[in-house]
Design an enzyme around this catalytic site. Sequence first.
Site, PDB file in Angstrom:
ATOM      1  N   SER A 231       0.861  -1.185   0.000  1.00  0.00           N
ATOM      2  CA  SER A 231       0.000   0.000   0.000  1.00  0.00           C
ATOM      3  C   SER A 231       0.893   1.229   0.000  1.00  0.00           C
ATOM      4  CB  SER A 231      -0.947   0.083   1.204  1.00  0.00           C
ATOM      5  OG  SER A 231      -1.978  -0.876   1.111  1.00  0.00           O
ATOM      6  N   SER A 269      -2.771  -3.918  -3.127  1.00  0.00           N
ATOM      7  CA  SER A 269      -2.122  -2.679  -2.696  1.00  0.00           C
ATOM      8  C   SER A 269      -3.162  -1.580  -2.554  1.00  0.00           C
ATOM      9  CB  SER A 269      -1.054  -2.260  -3.706  1.00  0.00           C
ATOM     10  OG  SER A 269      -0.342  -1.129  -3.256  1.00  0.00           O
ATOM     11  N   ASP A 271      -3.806   2.008  -2.608  1.00  0.00           N
ATOM     12  CA  ASP A 271      -3.114   3.197  -3.126  1.00  0.00           C
ATOM     13  C   ASP A 271      -4.093   4.362  -3.141  1.00  0.00           C
ATOM     14  OD1 ASP A 271      -1.035   1.390  -3.582  1.00  0.00           O
ATOM     15  OD2 ASP A 271      -1.701   1.001  -5.629  1.00  0.00           O
TER      16      ASP A 271
END
Length: 354
Positions: A231, A269, A271
């Site tokens: 992340s 992830s 983001d």
Amino acid sequence: MTPAVPRIGALPSGPRDAITDVADVTVGHATLDDGDVHTGVTVVRPHAGDPYAQRVPAGVAVLNGFGKSVGLVQVEELGLLETPIALTNTFSVPAVAAAQIRQCIASHPECGRGLPTVNPLVFECNDGYLNDIQRMAVGEADYLDALAAAGKTVAQGSVGAGRGMSSFALKGGIGTASRRVRVPGAGPYTVGALVLSNFGVLANLVIAGQAVGPRLARQLTPGVAEPEKGSIILLLAIDAPLDARQLRRLALRAGAGLARTGSVFGHGSGDIALAFSTAYTVPLTPDSPMPAVALLHDALLDGLFQAVADSVEQAILHALWHARAFVGRDGHVRPALTDLLAGWPADAFSRSSG
């Protein structure tokens, strides 16, 4: 010799090359380092006053939503910040959000009664590889310590929320940078970025336009390649007069700087980018007048978009360059990028990517 961190792009930096080059913005950290606990809190204050009473325009862009942040829905709807921005680990989000709520109630006893409730804003990344995240060690005092420590000098690398973070199978953490832009008939303006960097696959790493990941991966002990599941939180401050819609457009361009480093916004992830403006504030109650702001025209935003992309890429590199080799919980190890680069030519990254 280890190559110096490359400078990204042609735009000039502010004097600190940090998000705090934007006037009124300050950053503070509280770092926990005890046994298998390696975590913390980082706080970004948009101004020195009370953001609950004097709210700050903001916009959010979710590049990939694998995350557990608190407060994003209301920011997307109203386009305003009501608290400082807090960063921490995934399991500490509730504790930090509660700390923000309690602090607001202490300052405004009618919060949630005669006054509106407060929208806590806490972003997170999973530092569980290096930190015993199940300990949930972060508490209210740590948030208050980070808030009290907020200043213009920003420590980078393995500090605050970045203490236990990893990037590209290396040690990651906090990074920051800034760029200044001259806008015809309006500027100059400053864009500042701060990242909590905890993402990436080493084989994909790109530094200043050079695909160095495969070479670096060969320097490490071979292992099973892992998918991108970290992340990154990308915070942007700007002193230009923009509304929430325009700020969301800036936040989206953070993805350009992120992609340059080798991210594909992988499935696992989280983001998330948030941009805010320090050019004006919005009052809490309707008995105070709304600000009469001459907004920057959309046709003049391209220079700011460039500044966002460059400062985000630079901030990610700063996080990698400032982080040091680390041994975390259960003996888990993350090497430092600078150790892997030892012996590379000093001018290995002399060309910028911009």
